[in-house]
Design an enzyme around this catalytic site. Structure first.
Site, short mmCIF file in Angstrom:
data_model
loop_
_atom_site.label_atom_id
_atom_site.label_comp_id
_atom_site.label_asym_id
_atom_site.label_seq_id
_atom_site.Cartn_x
_atom_site.Cartn_y
_atom_site.Cartn_z
N LYS A 1 6.61 35.01 25.99
CA LYS A 1 7.84 34.32 25.59
C LYS A 1 8.09 33.07 26.42
CE LYS A 1 10.47 37.97 23.37
NZ LYS A 1 9.53 39.12 23.44
N GLU B 1 19.69 34.06 20.75
CA GLU B 1 20.00 35.42 20.33
C GLU B 1 19.04 36.33 21.10
OE1 GLU B 1 17.85 33.52 18.83
OE2 GLU B 1 16.12 34.88 18.71
N SER C 1 0.27 40.90 25.29
CA SER C 1 1.39 39.96 25.27
C SER C 1 2.32 40.05 26.47
CB SER C 1 2.21 40.16 23.98
OG SER C 1 2.60 41.51 23.83
C1 LIG Z 1 9.12 39.95 22.44
C2 LIG Z 1 7.79 40.53 22.65
C3 LIG Z 1 6.90 40.80 21.58
C4 LIG Z 1 7.28 40.62 20.14
O1 LIG Z 1 7.58 39.31 19.75
P1 LIG Z 1 6.57 38.47 18.85
O2 LIG Z 1 7.39 37.30 18.45
O3 LIG Z 1 6.15 39.32 17.71
O4 LIG Z 1 5.43 38.09 19.72
C5 LIG Z 1 5.64 41.28 21.87
N1 LIG Z 1 5.25 41.52 23.14
C6 LIG Z 1 6.07 41.29 24.19
C7 LIG Z 1 5.57 41.60 25.56
C8 LIG Z 1 7.35 40.80 23.98
O5 LIG Z 1 8.15 40.58 25.03
#
Ligand SMILES: *Cc1c(COP(=O)(O)O)cnc(C)c1O
Length: 412
Positions: free
Chosen positions: A94, A116, A382
């Site tokens: 993010k 948000e 992620s």
């Molecule tokens: C917020 C988040 C997601 C999901 O958001 P996407 O917009 O689908 O990427 C996935 N993994 C992590 C670690 C997050 O913080």
């Protein structure tokens, strides 16, 4: 195959039939300002140099590409390569997006930002760059989420942001996003709206994808350097879809398979899931046409997943198109499968993944077992899982003896 990179969205912000800008008059002018600012910024080498420098020095990029050798060995099939977004400042992808939007807000001369947030992760990311740039920051959050996610509320406040509880509707993420859009329509003269994923009205789905594509650009070069070829399969989890779009986009015209893991919660045959594509249907949400969880009457359903970051009732419109084109395959991963993958990564690699990322990993592990050892699977890790520990430990206590992945491997 027709080329996809650079094709979408079209000039009206559509990805095939999806996307668009379904908002009232006052918001249209705010969105046109953002669109104009973004198209001038992305063509300005000085802006892009600032973006790259801040990703390097503040966010900690490039992130590593890491072969999960022991985990791959235990699965006995394809090699799993992890794109380590968990290594960034704040611990998830993010940060890439908020750095980009923060720079754009500054370029537009805005001194205030709003966002948000559902579980609070995008709120914390926005509060982080607001502190860095000296912006005033308001975060709209469903009152129910404020109650459930107290530590993230405290984090945002520590970073200097004001959290505004939203009590309309079900007092969760979709209501917070509606309220942020409403507030923005009255304040856009001095306020920039930082959207957290590849959803919402044009130009956000495109802009957020372009800020996140650094993940795929880096990973593509790293895979070529380390293996001498492109990966056979890419896997990412899909909440709103930003980490997945960021990974997939630079590979869209390559002969690589792609798999998006949606949160199947308790199962797709129950109401407790967040699989907007495979368990939803097209409709309008937050200013765009896309796949959503809704009733036959168009009432938005509450999304459910053990992972707070996947708990969104819609999905970015570009994913809706990639699904229809069959360029990306979307599959569900249940809470239980995600928890198994979570534990497997802890045990075999010494990495505690975010629960969201554990969904991608579970889908990738399923695929690895079916494939030969000379195949390479690139998984977007992620984020990191420190934020999820209480939740995971509580789940494991309630579901004893169900870490089947780790168990079956340890008995081998
Ligand atoms: C917020 C988040 C997601 C999901 O958001 P996407 O917009 O689908 O990427 C996935 N993994 C992590 C670690 C997050 O913080």
């Amino acid at each position: 195959m027709n080329k996809l990179i650079g094709q979408y969205p079209d000039a009206t912000g559509h990805f095939g039939p999806y996307g668009g800008r379904f908002v009232g008059e006052t918001l249209v002018s705010a969105l046109l300002d953002v669109e104009a600012a973004w198209s001038s910024a992305k063509a300005d080498p000085a802006f892009m140099a600032d973006f790259r420098a801040m990703l390097r020095d503040y966010a900690g990029r490039p992130t590593p590409l890491d072969l999960a050798e022991r985990l791959s060995d235990t699965l006995g099939g394809a090699r799993l390569w992890l794109k380590r977004e968990d290594c960034t400042h704040t611990g998830a992808h993010k940060i890439n997006n908020v750095v980009g939007q923060g720079l754009l807000a500054r370029r537009m001369g805005k001194r205030r930002v709003i966002a948000e947030t559902g579980a609070g992760q995008h709120g914390v990311a926005t509060a982080t760059i607001a502190a860095r740039f000296g912006f005033d920051c308001k975060v709209f959050m469903g009152a129910e989420d404020v109650r459930r996610q107290a530590p993230n509320v405290r984090r945002m406040e520590l970073l200097g942001a004001q959290v505004i509880p939203v009590t309309s509707g079900t007092a969760t993420l979709k209501d917070a996003m509606n309220e942020a859009l409403r507030y923005w329509s009255g304040t856009s003269a001095d306020t920039f709206y930082v959207i957290g994923t590849v959803s919402g009205p044009h130009p956000y789905p495109e802009m957020v994808r372009d800020f996140q594509r650094v993940i795929g650009d880096e990973a593509r070069a790293q895979m070529l350097e380390k293996t001498g070829k492109l990966p056979d399969l890419l896997v990412a989890c899909v909440g709103g879809g930003s980490n997945a779009m960021g990974l997939f986009y630079p590979f869209l015209d390559d002969p690589c398979e792609m798999l998006g893991a949606e949160a199947a919660g308790d199962g797709l045959d129950t109401p407790r899931h967040a699989a907007s594509i495979i368990g939803g249907s097209p409709g309008e949400l937050h200013g765009a046409l896309t796949y959503l969880l809704q009733s036959d009457e168009g009432q938005i359903h509450e999304a459910w997943s053990i992972s707070a970051g996947l708990d969104y009732p819609g999905v970015g419109p570009e994913h809706a198109l990639l699904h229809d084109l069959k360029r990306v395959r979307y599959e569900g991963v249940t809470d239980r499968e995600a928890l198994d993958a979570f534990q497997a990564l802890c045990r075999h690699e010494g990495i505690i993944p975010a629960l969201e990322s554990a969904h991608a990993l579970a889908a990738a592990m399923r695929e690895a077992k079916k494939r030969q050892k000379d195949q390479n699977i690139l998984v977007n890790l992620s984020g990191r899982g420190d934020k999820d520990l209480d939740h995971v430990l509580a789940w494991l206590k309630e579901h004893p003896g169900q870490n089947s992945e780790v168990r079956s491997q340890e008995s081998e």
